[in-house]
Design a protein around this motif. Structure first.
Motif, short mmCIF file in Angstrom:
data_model
loop_
_atom_site.label_atom_id
_atom_site.label_comp_id
_atom_site.label_asym_id
_atom_site.label_seq_id
_atom_site.Cartn_x
_atom_site.Cartn_y
_atom_site.Cartn_z
N TYR A 45 0.82 -1.21 0.00
CA TYR A 45 0.00 0.00 0.00
C TYR A 45 0.85 1.26 0.00
CZ TYR A 45 -3.60 -3.36 0.98
OH TYR A 45 -4.44 -4.43 0.89
N GLY A 46 2.07 1.18 -0.48
CA GLY A 46 2.98 2.32 -0.46
C GLY A 46 3.52 2.50 0.95
N THR A 47 3.54 3.73 1.40
CA THR A 47 3.97 4.01 2.77
C THR A 47 2.87 4.82 3.46
OG1 THR A 47 5.16 5.97 2.00
CG2 THR A 47 6.45 3.96 2.30
N PRO A 48 1.76 4.17 3.77
CA PRO A 48 0.61 4.91 4.30
C PRO A 48 0.78 5.44 5.72
CG PRO A 48 0.15 2.57 4.33
CD PRO A 48 1.48 2.75 3.65
N VAL A 49 1.76 4.95 6.47
CA VAL A 49 1.90 5.38 7.86
C VAL A 49 2.80 6.61 7.98
CG1 VAL A 49 2.62 4.70 10.19
CG2 VAL A 49 1.51 3.03 8.69
N ARG A 50 3.97 6.58 7.35
CA ARG A 50 4.91 7.69 7.45
C ARG A 50 4.28 8.97 6.91
NH1 ARG A 50 9.31 8.02 9.36
NH2 ARG A 50 9.78 5.83 9.38
N GLU A 51 4.26 9.99 7.73
CA GLU A 51 3.73 11.31 7.41
C GLU A 51 2.22 11.31 7.18
OE1 GLU A 51 6.12 13.11 4.37
OE2 GLU A 51 7.95 12.82 5.50
N ALA A 52 1.53 10.28 7.63
CA ALA A 52 0.07 10.20 7.46
C ALA A 52 -0.65 11.17 8.38
CB ALA A 52 -0.41 8.77 7.77
N VAL A 53 -1.82 11.57 7.95
CA VAL A 53 -2.77 12.25 8.81
C VAL A 53 -3.77 11.15 9.19
CG1 VAL A 53 -4.55 14.03 8.95
CG2 VAL A 53 -2.44 14.47 7.67
N VAL A 54 -3.82 10.82 10.48
CA VAL A 54 -4.56 9.66 10.96
C VAL A 54 -5.86 10.06 11.63
CG1 VAL A 54 -4.49 7.70 12.59
CG2 VAL A 54 -2.44 8.32 11.28
N LEU A 55 -6.90 9.32 11.33
CA LEU A 55 -8.17 9.42 12.02
C LEU A 55 -8.44 8.07 12.66
CD1 LEU A 55 -10.81 10.95 12.70
CD2 LEU A 55 -11.73 10.13 10.51
N ASP A 56 -8.53 8.04 13.99
CA ASP A 56 -8.75 6.81 14.74
C ASP A 56 -10.18 6.86 15.29
OD1 ASP A 56 -8.60 4.55 16.36
OD2 ASP A 56 -6.70 5.11 17.29
N LEU A 57 -11.12 6.22 14.57
CA LEU A 57 -12.53 6.22 14.95
C LEU A 57 -12.81 5.08 15.92
CD1 LEU A 57 -14.07 6.82 11.41
CD2 LEU A 57 -14.08 8.43 13.34
N PHE A 58 -13.63 5.36 16.94
CA PHE A 58 -13.87 4.41 18.02
C PHE A 58 -12.52 4.06 18.64
CE2 PHE A 58 -17.20 3.69 14.84
CZ PHE A 58 -18.35 3.88 15.58
N ALA A 59 -11.77 5.07 19.02
CA ALA A 59 -10.35 4.94 19.37
C ALA A 59 -10.09 4.10 20.61
CB ALA A 59 -9.72 6.32 19.53
N GLY A 60 -11.01 4.00 21.54
CA GLY A 60 -10.81 3.17 22.73
C GLY A 60 -9.65 3.66 23.58
#
Length: 187
Positions: A45-60
């Motif tokens: 999937y390429g490098t989706p984590v490095r420099e990502a803008v993350v949305l953590d829904l139902f983050a717990g």
């Protein structure tokens, strides 16, 4: 629970304790988080984590978003409506010294406010199992401008999930009792 890799590798996260039965607080295990991030960082999937803008829904507890920050994500927004989860996220952000690049949004994932700033390129979706909350949460995120074009969604559920409107299926994968559904947002 601990952070698996990156800058905060080995950091122990706050214990759930009795948790919050009403909110179905069910933290993603270290083993499943490792599976998720190995999948994401495997190049497919390429490098989706490095420099990502993350949305953590139902983050717990915030473990998924914190793992992403530890591995180089630029920022993360944690969406959690339960008080116990909110307390755990605050504690974990403090332990990881991640207050600067993280935001806790005390809100229902089905009623998100409009997004201010950059839209999410990586979305973690971990709703309570079997309650059909995932697709409505993604619809609310899209409607609020939270989802970037081509964003990658990692959806953890008890069974494989069909892609809702505006998303295409990238992959289904079983991981123990959980099923991971990876989706791409429309471009």
């Amino acid at each position: 629970m601990r952070i698996i890799a990156g800058q905060n590798r080995g950091l122990r996260l706050a214990e759930v304790g009795e948790g919050d039965a009403a909110a179905a607080l069910r933290p993603t295990s270290d083993r499943l988080r490792e599976t998720i991030f190995n999948l994401l960082e495997g190049g497919r999937y390429g490098t989706p984590v490095r420099e990502a803008v993350v949305l953590d829904l139902f983050a717990g507890t915030g473990a998924l978003g914190l793992e992403a920050l530890s591995r180089g994500a630029e920022e993360a927004t944690f969406v959690e409506s339960g008080r116990v989860g909110q307390r755990l996220i605050r504690e974990n952000l403090k332990r990881a010294s991640r207050g600067g690049e993280a935001r806790l949004l005390a809100a229902d994932a089905l009623k998100l406010p409009a997004r201010e700033g950059a839209a999410a390129t990586l979305i973690f979706l971990d709703p309570p199992y079997g309650r059909a909350l995932g697709a409505p949460a993604l619809a609310a995120a899209r409607a609020g401008g939270w989802v970037a074009p081509e964003a990658l969604v990692v959806w953890e559920e008890a069974a494989p999930q069909p892609p809702p409107p505006g998303f295409t299926l990238a992959e289904h994968r079983r991981a123990g009792v959980a099923h991971l559904t990876l989706l791409r947002a429309a471009g």
